[in-house]
Enzyme design. Sequence first.
Site, PDB file in Angstrom:
ATOM      1  N   LYS A 197       5.537   2.068  -0.073  1.00 17.09           N
ATOM      2  CA  LYS A 197       6.456   1.556  -1.097  1.00 17.09           C
ATOM      3  C   LYS A 197       7.481   2.611  -1.549  1.00 17.09           C
ATOM      4  O   LYS A 197       7.296   3.809  -1.295  1.00 17.09           O
ATOM      5  CB  LYS A 197       5.641   1.038  -2.288  1.00 17.09           C
ATOM      6  CG  LYS A 197       4.779  -0.173  -1.929  1.00 17.09           C
ATOM      7  CD  LYS A 197       4.150  -0.783  -3.174  1.00 17.09           C
ATOM      8  CE  LYS A 197       3.284  -1.978  -2.817  1.00 17.09           C
ATOM      9  NZ  LYS A 197       2.732  -2.640  -4.027  1.00 17.09           N
ATOM     10  N   TYR A 211       7.148 -11.497  -1.322  1.00 14.19           N
ATOM     11  CA  TYR A 211       6.131 -11.688  -2.368  1.00 14.19           C
ATOM     12  C   TYR A 211       6.172 -13.104  -2.960  1.00 14.19           C
ATOM     13  O   TYR A 211       5.784 -13.287  -4.120  1.00 14.19           O
ATOM     14  CB  TYR A 211       6.326 -10.650  -3.464  1.00 14.19           C
ATOM     15  CG  TYR A 211       5.768  -9.278  -3.113  1.00 14.19           C
ATOM     16  CD1 TYR A 211       4.403  -9.099  -2.861  1.00 14.19           C
ATOM     17  CD2 TYR A 211       6.585  -8.151  -3.051  1.00 14.19           C
ATOM     18  CE1 TYR A 211       3.877  -7.850  -2.546  1.00 14.19           C
ATOM     19  CE2 TYR A 211       6.061  -6.890  -2.743  1.00 14.19           C
ATOM     20  CZ  TYR A 211       4.716  -6.755  -2.497  1.00 14.19           C
ATOM     21  OH  TYR A 211       4.180  -5.520  -2.196  1.00 14.19           O
ATOM     22  N   PHE A 220       4.251 -10.599 -13.422  1.00 16.84           N
ATOM     23  CA  PHE A 220       4.759  -9.311 -12.955  1.00 16.84           C
ATOM     24  C   PHE A 220       5.786  -9.444 -11.828  1.00 16.84           C
ATOM     25  O   PHE A 220       6.291  -8.435 -11.326  1.00 16.84           O
ATOM     26  CB  PHE A 220       3.596  -8.405 -12.511  1.00 16.84           C
ATOM     27  CG  PHE A 220       2.715  -8.992 -11.435  1.00 16.84           C
ATOM     28  CD1 PHE A 220       3.069  -8.927 -10.094  1.00 16.84           C
ATOM     29  CD2 PHE A 220       1.509  -9.595 -11.770  1.00 16.84           C
ATOM     30  CE1 PHE A 220       2.246  -9.449  -9.102  1.00 16.84           C
ATOM     31  CE2 PHE A 220       0.677 -10.130 -10.790  1.00 16.84           C
ATOM     32  CZ  PHE A 220       1.059 -10.052  -9.455  1.00 16.84           C
ATOM     33  N   ARG A 265      -7.894  -1.913   3.642  1.00 13.35           N
ATOM     34  CA  ARG A 265      -7.990  -2.045   2.177  1.00 13.35           C
ATOM     35  C   ARG A 265      -8.941  -0.994   1.587  1.00 13.35           C
ATOM     36  O   ARG A 265      -8.739  -0.505   0.485  1.00 13.35           O
ATOM     37  CB  ARG A 265      -8.352  -3.476   1.785  1.00 13.35           C
ATOM     38  CG  ARG A 265      -7.118  -4.388   1.987  1.00 13.35           C
ATOM     39  CD  ARG A 265      -7.402  -5.832   1.751  1.00 13.35           C
ATOM     40  NE  ARG A 265      -7.535  -6.182   0.350  1.00 13.35           N
ATOM     41  CZ  ARG A 265      -6.506  -6.447  -0.471  1.00 13.35           C
ATOM     42  NH1 ARG A 265      -5.266  -6.350  -0.027  1.00 13.35           N
ATOM     43  NH2 ARG A 265      -6.719  -6.816  -1.713  1.00 13.35           N
ATOM     44  N   THR A 288      -5.933  -1.987  -6.037  1.00 14.16           N
ATOM     45  CA  THR A 288      -4.521  -2.214  -6.391  1.00 14.16           C
ATOM     46  C   THR A 288      -4.101  -1.337  -7.568  1.00 14.16           C
ATOM     47  O   THR A 288      -3.014  -0.764  -7.579  1.00 14.16           O
ATOM     48  CB  THR A 288      -4.310  -3.705  -6.760  1.00 14.16           C
ATOM     49  OG1 THR A 288      -4.770  -4.499  -5.661  1.00 14.16           O
ATOM     50  CG2 THR A 288      -2.846  -4.020  -7.017  1.00 14.16           C
ATOM     51  N   ARG A 301      -4.172   5.294  -2.598  1.00 14.11           N
ATOM     52  CA  ARG A 301      -3.667   5.028  -3.958  1.00 14.11           C
ATOM     53  C   ARG A 301      -4.222   6.037  -4.968  1.00 14.11           C
ATOM     54  O   ARG A 301      -3.543   6.434  -5.913  1.00 14.11           O
ATOM     55  CB  ARG A 301      -3.980   3.589  -4.366  1.00 14.11           C
ATOM     56  CG  ARG A 301      -3.033   2.591  -3.672  1.00 14.11           C
ATOM     57  CD  ARG A 301      -3.443   1.184  -3.929  1.00 14.11           C
ATOM     58  NE  ARG A 301      -2.509   0.195  -3.442  1.00 14.11           N
ATOM     59  CZ  ARG A 301      -2.850  -1.030  -3.080  1.00 14.11           C
ATOM     60  NH1 ARG A 301      -4.124  -1.413  -3.151  1.00 14.11           N
ATOM     61  NH2 ARG A 301      -1.947  -1.881  -2.655  1.00 14.11           N
ATOM     62  N   ASN A 321       2.375   1.626  -6.828  1.00 10.28           N
ATOM     63  CA  ASN A 321       1.049   1.928  -6.277  1.00 10.28           C
ATOM     64  C   ASN A 321       1.073   2.371  -4.817  1.00 10.28           C
ATOM     65  O   ASN A 321       0.092   2.207  -4.088  1.00 10.28           O
ATOM     66  CB  ASN A 321       0.067   0.773  -6.534  1.00 10.28           C
ATOM     67  CG  ASN A 321       0.382  -0.472  -5.745  1.00 10.28           C
ATOM     68  OD1 ASN A 321       1.442  -0.576  -5.140  1.00 10.28           O
ATOM     69  ND2 ASN A 321      -0.535  -1.420  -5.740  1.00 10.28           N
ATOM     70  N   HIS A 327       1.195  -1.091   0.221  1.00 11.47           N
ATOM     71  CA  HIS A 327       0.709  -2.476   0.262  1.00 11.47           C
ATOM     72  C   HIS A 327      -0.206  -2.618   1.475  1.00 11.47           C
ATOM     73  O   HIS A 327       0.023  -1.979   2.496  1.00 11.47           O
ATOM     74  CB  HIS A 327       1.907  -3.427   0.409  1.00 11.47           C
ATOM     75  CG  HIS A 327       1.532  -4.818   0.799  1.00 11.47           C
ATOM     76  ND1 HIS A 327       1.065  -5.729  -0.116  1.00 11.47           N
ATOM     77  CD2 HIS A 327       1.508  -5.439   2.006  1.00 11.47           C
ATOM     78  CE1 HIS A 327       0.789  -6.869   0.519  1.00 11.47           C
ATOM     79  NE2 HIS A 327       1.063  -6.710   1.795  1.00 11.47           N
ATOM     80  N   GLU A 343       3.074 -11.588   7.270  1.00 13.31           N
ATOM     81  CA  GLU A 343       3.837 -10.467   6.715  1.00 13.31           C
ATOM     82  C   GLU A 343       4.458  -9.618   7.825  1.00 13.31           C
ATOM     83  O   GLU A 343       5.599  -9.172   7.714  1.00 13.31           O
ATOM     84  CB  GLU A 343       2.925  -9.625   5.809  1.00 13.31           C
ATOM     85  CG  GLU A 343       2.492 -10.406   4.574  1.00 13.31           C
ATOM     86  CD  GLU A 343       1.451  -9.690   3.718  1.00 13.31           C
ATOM     87  OE1 GLU A 343       1.020  -8.569   4.076  1.00 13.31           O
ATOM     88  OE2 GLU A 343       1.070 -10.250   2.677  1.00 13.31           O
TER      89      GLU A 343
HETATM   90  P1  CMP Z   1       0.565  -5.399  -3.525  1.00 14.38           P
HETATM   91  O1  CMP Z   1      -0.707  -5.223  -2.782  1.00 14.38           O
HETATM   92  O2  CMP Z   1       1.796  -4.944  -2.839  1.00 14.38           O
HETATM   93  O3  CMP Z   1       0.744  -6.942  -3.934  1.00 14.38           O
HETATM   94  C1  CMP Z   1       1.440  -7.364  -5.074  1.00 14.38           C
HETATM   95  C2  CMP Z   1       1.802  -6.231  -5.997  1.00 14.38           C
HETATM   96  O4  CMP Z   1       2.112  -6.592  -7.326  1.00 14.38           O
HETATM   97  C3  CMP Z   1       0.615  -5.307  -6.117  1.00 14.38           C
HETATM   98  O5  CMP Z   1       0.441  -4.608  -4.914  1.00 14.38           O
HETATM   99  C4  CMP Z   1       1.013  -4.472  -7.334  1.00 14.38           C
HETATM  100  O6  CMP Z   1       1.798  -3.344  -6.999  1.00 14.38           O
HETATM  101  C5  CMP Z   1       1.882  -5.432  -8.140  1.00 14.38           C
HETATM  102  N1  CMP Z   1       1.253  -5.823  -9.405  1.00 14.38           N
HETATM  103  C6  CMP Z   1       1.742  -5.573 -10.632  1.00 14.38           C
HETATM  104  N2  CMP Z   1       0.941  -6.084 -11.591  1.00 14.38           N
HETATM  105  C7  CMP Z   1      -0.092  -6.660 -10.952  1.00 14.38           C
HETATM  106  C8  CMP Z   1      -1.276  -7.355 -11.385  1.00 14.38           C
HETATM  107  N3  CMP Z   1      -1.541  -7.546 -12.679  1.00 14.38           N
HETATM  108  N4  CMP Z   1      -2.125  -7.808 -10.435  1.00 14.38           N
HETATM  109  C9  CMP Z   1      -1.861  -7.643  -9.118  1.00 14.38           C
HETATM  110  N5  CMP Z   1      -0.769  -6.992  -8.638  1.00 14.38           N
HETATM  111  C10 CMP Z   1       0.102  -6.500  -9.544  1.00 14.38           C
END
Ligand code: CMP
Length: 138
Positions: free
Chosen positions: A10, A50, A58, A86, A92, A103, A113, A116, A127
């Site tokens: 990211k 997304y 968010f 993962r 996350t 992370r 973060n 992805h 994706e």
């Molecule tokens: P990612 O795995 O890229 O998928 C969606 C992204 O939304 C996630 O990582 C986070 O960076 C972001 N995000 C922000 N707030 C939230 C939340 N409350 N729950 C999940 N993802 C979130």
Amino acid sequence: MGNKTFTIIKPDAVRNGHSGKIIDHIIQGGFKINAMKMVQLTQDTAGGFYDIHRERPFFKDLVAFMTSGPCIPMILEKANAVEDFRKLIGATNPQEAAPGTIRNLYAKSIDANAIHGSDSDENAVREGSYFFSELEIF
Ligand code: CMP
């Protein structure tokens, strides 16, 4: 179980100079890189990627963050790819990410973060094909 997953390093990690270390972490974790490039997402391309989160509170911040600088999408190959990747990247929310995960090492917040990882074989395919044509996948 599929042998492919999809990831994006990211904008925060690219901006902070962590992409080389993250790519090495991924290779040392046993993943082969089948496709990789650096791209600048737009409102439309980030929003489309997304799309499943469009109704989440968010979503707007997520799109703003993902368009804040270049990022590095990749298609990765390994047995049990989705689950193992993962584990390699951690939770996350970096505050909950296990020690030594990407992370835990490089992410600052749930928005910024660092990386992805696809959450299913089906999403890995969807994706990956969002970013790469057949000719770009090795
Ligand atoms: P990612 O795995 O890229 O998928 C969606 C992204 O939304 C996630 O990582 C986070 O960076 C972001 N995000 C922000 N707030 C939230 C939340 N409350 N729950 C999940 N993802 C979130």
